[in-house]
Scaffold this motif. Structure first.
Motif, PDB file in Angstrom:
ATOM      1  N   LEU A  59       1.686 -10.663  15.777  1.00  0.00           N
ATOM      2  CA  LEU A  59       0.943 -10.212  14.594  1.00  0.00           C
ATOM      3  C   LEU A  59       1.663  -9.096  13.857  1.00  0.00           C
ATOM      4  CD1 LEU A  59      -1.643 -10.168  12.836  1.00  0.00           C
ATOM      5  CD2 LEU A  59      -2.626  -8.577  14.521  1.00  0.00           C
ATOM      6  N   LEU A  60       2.328  -8.213  14.604  1.00  0.00           N
ATOM      7  CA  LEU A  60       2.977  -7.060  13.971  1.00  0.00           C
ATOM      8  C   LEU A  60       4.174  -7.475  13.125  1.00  0.00           C
ATOM      9  CD1 LEU A  60       2.009  -4.101  14.267  1.00  0.00           C
ATOM     10  CD2 LEU A  60       1.071  -5.667  15.961  1.00  0.00           C
ATOM     11  N   ARG A  61       4.595  -8.751  13.225  1.00  0.00           N
ATOM     12  CA  ARG A  61       5.653  -9.236  12.343  1.00  0.00           C
ATOM     13  C   ARG A  61       5.204  -9.180  10.879  1.00  0.00           C
ATOM     14  NH1 ARG A  61       7.839 -15.425  12.066  1.00  0.00           N
ATOM     15  NH2 ARG A  61       9.524 -15.053  10.569  1.00  0.00           N
ATOM     16  N   ALA A  62       3.908  -9.278  10.649  1.00  0.00           N
ATOM     17  CA  ALA A  62       3.381  -9.266   9.287  1.00  0.00           C
ATOM     18  C   ALA A  62       3.122  -7.866   8.758  1.00  0.00           C
ATOM     19  CB  ALA A  62       2.088 -10.074   9.224  1.00  0.00           C
ATOM     20  N   LEU A  63       3.342  -6.860   9.599  1.00  0.00           N
ATOM     21  CA  LEU A  63       3.086  -5.474   9.198  1.00  0.00           C
ATOM     22  C   LEU A  63       4.413  -4.749   9.076  1.00  0.00           C
ATOM     23  CD1 LEU A  63       0.711  -3.443   8.739  1.00  0.00           C
ATOM     24  CD2 LEU A  63       1.001  -2.787  11.134  1.00  0.00           C
ATOM     25  N   ILE A  64       4.785  -4.369   7.863  1.00  0.00           N
ATOM     26  CA  ILE A  64       6.068  -3.710   7.611  1.00  0.00           C
ATOM     27  C   ILE A  64       5.793  -2.290   7.127  1.00  0.00           C
ATOM     28  CG2 ILE A  64       8.223  -3.773   6.306  1.00  0.00           C
ATOM     29  CD1 ILE A  64       6.252  -6.932   6.377  1.00  0.00           C
ATOM     30  N   VAL A  65       6.254  -1.313   7.894  1.00  0.00           N
ATOM     31  CA  VAL A  65       6.033   0.098   7.550  1.00  0.00           C
ATOM     32  C   VAL A  65       7.385   0.756   7.308  1.00  0.00           C
ATOM     33  CG1 VAL A  65       4.950   2.258   8.228  1.00  0.00           C
ATOM     34  CG2 VAL A  65       4.018   0.086   9.066  1.00  0.00           C
ATOM     35  N   ALA A  66       7.561   1.315   6.141  1.00  0.00           N
ATOM     36  CA  ALA A  66       8.828   1.951   5.779  1.00  0.00           C
ATOM     37  C   ALA A  66       8.885   3.383   6.307  1.00  0.00           C
ATOM     38  CB  ALA A  66       8.999   1.956   4.264  1.00  0.00           C
ATOM     39  N   ASP A  67      10.117   3.895   6.491  1.00  0.00           N
ATOM     40  CA  ASP A  67      10.287   5.318   6.753  1.00  0.00           C
ATOM     41  C   ASP A  67       9.760   6.115   5.566  1.00  0.00           C
ATOM     42  OD1 ASP A  67      11.556   4.662   9.107  1.00  0.00           O
ATOM     43  OD2 ASP A  67      13.581   5.012   8.342  1.00  0.00           O
ATOM     44  N   GLY A 104      -0.187  16.137  16.930  1.00  0.00           N
ATOM     45  CA  GLY A 104      -0.025  14.853  16.275  1.00  0.00           C
ATOM     46  C   GLY A 104      -1.226  14.214  15.624  1.00  0.00           C
ATOM     47  N   TRP A 105      -2.294  14.969  15.324  1.00  0.00           N
ATOM     48  CA  TRP A 105      -3.422  14.364  14.610  1.00  0.00           C
ATOM     49  C   TRP A 105      -3.141  14.369  13.113  1.00  0.00           C
ATOM     50  CZ3 TRP A 105      -7.269  11.367  16.089  1.00  0.00           C
ATOM     51  CH2 TRP A 105      -7.595  11.331  17.441  1.00  0.00           C
ATOM     52  N   VAL A 106      -3.342  13.207  12.481  1.00  0.00           N
ATOM     53  CA  VAL A 106      -3.032  13.038  11.061  1.00  0.00           C
ATOM     54  C   VAL A 106      -4.191  12.337  10.367  1.00  0.00           C
ATOM     55  CG1 VAL A 106      -0.555  12.894  11.554  1.00  0.00           C
ATOM     56  CG2 VAL A 106      -1.891  10.785  11.332  1.00  0.00           C
ATOM     57  N   LEU A 107      -4.254  12.519   9.058  1.00  0.00           N
ATOM     58  CA  LEU A 107      -5.160  11.760   8.199  1.00  0.00           C
ATOM     59  C   LEU A 107      -4.289  10.842   7.345  1.00  0.00           C
ATOM     60  CD1 LEU A 107      -8.002  11.258   6.918  1.00  0.00           C
ATOM     61  CD2 LEU A 107      -7.382  13.020   5.222  1.00  0.00           C
ATOM     62  N   VAL A 108      -4.548   9.527   7.412  1.00  0.00           N
ATOM     63  CA  VAL A 108      -3.770   8.533   6.683  1.00  0.00           C
ATOM     64  C   VAL A 108      -4.653   7.960   5.583  1.00  0.00           C
ATOM     65  CG1 VAL A 108      -2.455   6.395   6.821  1.00  0.00           C
ATOM     66  CG2 VAL A 108      -2.466   7.981   8.760  1.00  0.00           C
ATOM     67  N   GLU A 109      -4.189   8.043   4.345  1.00  0.00           N
ATOM     68  CA  GLU A 109      -4.886   7.466   3.199  1.00  0.00           C
ATOM     69  C   GLU A 109      -4.093   6.283   2.671  1.00  0.00           C
ATOM     70  OE1 GLU A 109      -6.628  10.725   0.530  1.00  0.00           O
ATOM     71  OE2 GLU A 109      -5.166  11.835   1.757  1.00  0.00           O
ATOM     72  N   MET A 110      -4.761   5.145   2.499  1.00  0.00           N
ATOM     73  CA  MET A 110      -4.127   3.917   2.028  1.00  0.00           C
ATOM     74  C   MET A 110      -4.580   3.609   0.610  1.00  0.00           C
ATOM     75  SD  MET A 110      -4.268   1.336   5.336  1.00  0.00           S
ATOM     76  CE  MET A 110      -3.617  -0.015   4.336  1.00  0.00           C
ATOM     77  N   GLU A 111      -3.639   3.441  -0.293  1.00  0.00           N
ATOM     78  CA  GLU A 111      -3.949   3.098  -1.690  1.00  0.00           C
ATOM     79  C   GLU A 111      -3.190   1.833  -2.062  1.00  0.00           C
ATOM     80  OE1 GLU A 111      -3.226   4.802  -6.228  1.00  0.00           O
ATOM     81  OE2 GLU A 111      -2.709   6.038  -4.470  1.00  0.00           O
ATOM     82  N   ALA A 112      -3.911   0.800  -2.459  1.00  0.00           N
ATOM     83  CA  ALA A 112      -3.294  -0.469  -2.827  1.00  0.00           C
ATOM     84  C   ALA A 112      -2.430  -0.284  -4.080  1.00  0.00           C
ATOM     85  CB  ALA A 112      -4.347  -1.527  -3.074  1.00  0.00           C
ATOM     86  N   TYR A 136       0.840  -1.197   0.000  1.00  0.00           N
ATOM     87  CA  TYR A 136       0.000   0.000   0.000  1.00  0.00           C
ATOM     88  C   TYR A 136       0.876   1.248   0.000  1.00  0.00           C
ATOM     89  CZ  TYR A 136      -3.717  -3.190   1.436  1.00  0.00           C
ATOM     90  OH  TYR A 136      -4.621  -4.224   1.484  1.00  0.00           O
ATOM     91  N   ARG A 137       0.410   2.248  -0.684  1.00  0.00           N
ATOM     92  CA  ARG A 137       1.025   3.573  -0.628  1.00  0.00           C
ATOM     93  C   ARG A 137       0.271   4.375   0.427  1.00  0.00           C
ATOM     94  NH1 ARG A 137       0.361   4.701  -5.435  1.00  0.00           N
ATOM     95  NH2 ARG A 137       2.435   4.124  -6.209  1.00  0.00           N
ATOM     96  N   LEU A 138       0.990   4.964   1.376  1.00  0.00           N
ATOM     97  CA  LEU A 138       0.374   5.752   2.430  1.00  0.00           C
ATOM     98  C   LEU A 138       0.657   7.232   2.219  1.00  0.00           C
ATOM     99  CD1 LEU A 138       1.132   3.780   5.739  1.00  0.00           C
ATOM    100  CD2 LEU A 138      -0.746   3.483   4.126  1.00  0.00           C
TER     101      LEU A 138
END
Length: 384
Positions: free
Chosen positions: A166-174, A374-382, A7-9
């Motif tokens: 479970l978080l082992r399956a979630l990879i978030v890049a810088d 620190g409030w953000v809006l995160v949009e996820m695009e496959a 996903y692109r964030l």
């Protein structure tokens, strides 16, 4: 077929964000003030430019703050004596005044660490998993060390060890880096107590609101496959990652509801009328309707106790929360059983200066007024 979902964030800041480097910057040693701007010193270059042949001069140099070694003509944005320049100045102009540094990469560029974003997602997943498992708080399951108090619950919810987390399956890049001069600001943060009093000012560097970071997120589907089961590596909670947008939305809706309620008591407005601005901010968040592939979230420094790990899941029943407060000594001062906890929030303010640079009072940090961090809006695009 790939074993990853990619996903692109796009992370858009609604309020300023501070993620600390762990370093405190000192006025006239790490930064200088000149003509309404804060100049981050390149201390090594400043010192290298000084004559060191005379031992007496070298001794004098060692006792002189680096900012005192500069001439007025040195203060140009292109000067090699400065790493970057920020518009605005801290509240205090005293020598040695402290500003908490924002995390940057080795080239002084701003970025959003994948670990910070993943940590905020982990908080939401834990909160959601608790509800799905219908757990009840039990002090016997809490560790004595406050740093790891909820670790047993975390293992129940996400996995018993790092190989099965479970978080082992979630990879978030810088995120991709952004130029510091365009997106960094100084903010004055105060602790706002329930009785209307204000704590001491805390000056921090922060990423400006309206800044947008971009990064990628991967979900490793192989860890939920038949192959993983055969090798005893299968993880629980895969559906929660598939429904990540919905999961985080539910957690954020609860956070927004509770934060709004904290500021909406009429007597509270009478104690500190400017708190109404924060209440109005949360009202706007509550009414907002993000796109179906997006969610609101609070992250970084200043989220408070309820923004960490299990947060509100430990507050029901109230008697259990009182036991937690007593066991871990979470309340300082004259709090009575049954009083709201936590009793304070961090809010953003700024100093107002007159023409001579003297502080003349507090003013709102943004047109809306005081704001949380620190409030953000995160949009996820496959990405296919």
């Amino acid at each position: 077929m790939t074993s990853y979902e990619l996903y692109r964030l796009k992370i858009s800041l609604l309020t300023p964000l501070h993620i600390g480097s762990g370093r405190e910057l000192m006025h006239e040693y790490d930064y200088a003030l000149y003509k309404g701007r804060t100049w981050r010193l390149n201390e090594a270059v400043v010192l290298e430019a000084q004559p060191l042949d005379d031992p007496q001069a070298a001794n004098m140099l060692a006792q002189t703050p680096p900012a005192h070694l500069l001439k007025e003509s040195d203060f140009t944005p292109q000067s090699r004596f400065f790493r970057y320049v920020i518009r605005g100045v801290p509240r205090s102009p005293a020598e040695g005044a402290i500003v908490r540094e924002q995390l940057k990469d080795p080239f002084d560029r701003l970025y959003l660490p994948g670990t910070s974003l993943k940590g905020a997602l982990r908080t939401a997943l834990l909160w959601y998993a608790w509800g799905q498992r219908n757990l009840q708080p039990d002090l016997r399951r809490m560790k004595d060390d406050s740093r790891f108090a909820a670790q047993n619950y975390e293992r129940i919810l996400l996995g018993q060890d790092p190989n099965h987390d479970l978080l082992r399956a979630l990879i978030v890049a810088d995120s991709y880096p952004l130029p510091v001069n365009e997106h960094l600001q100084l903010i004055n943060v105060r602790v706002l107590n329930r009785d209307g009093s204000l704590g001491s000012p805390i000056e921090v560097e922060a990423v400006r609101a309206d800044t947008t970071f971009e990064t990628t997120l991967k979900i490793d589907r192989a860890l939920f496959s038949e192959w993983a089961r055969r090798h005893n590596l299968n993880l629980v909670g895969g559906q929660w990652l598939q429904d990540l947008v919905r999961v985080v939305r539910q957690h954020s809706q609860e956070r927004i509801r509770r934060e709004k309620a904290w500021f909406e008591e009429k007597a509270w407005f009478e104690k500190e009328p400017k708190a109404l601005h924060v209440h109005q901010f949360y009202e706007r968040l509550e009414r907002s309707q993000p796109p179906e592939n997006a969610f609101l979230m609070q992250m970084g420094w200043g989220t408070g106790w309820e923004g960490k790990t299990l947060g509100t899941r430990l507050s029901n029943p109230a008697s259990f929360m009182e036991e937690v407060i007593r066991k871990y000594k979470l309340a300082i001062g004259r709090r009575k059983p049954g009083d709201p906890f936590p009793k304070s929030r961090r809010v953003i303010m700024q100093s107002q200066k007159d023409a001579n640079g003297n502080t003349i009072g507090e003013r709102p940090a943004l047109p809306l007024g005081w704001l949380p961090l620190g409030w953000v809006l995160v949009e996820m695009e496959a990405i296919k």
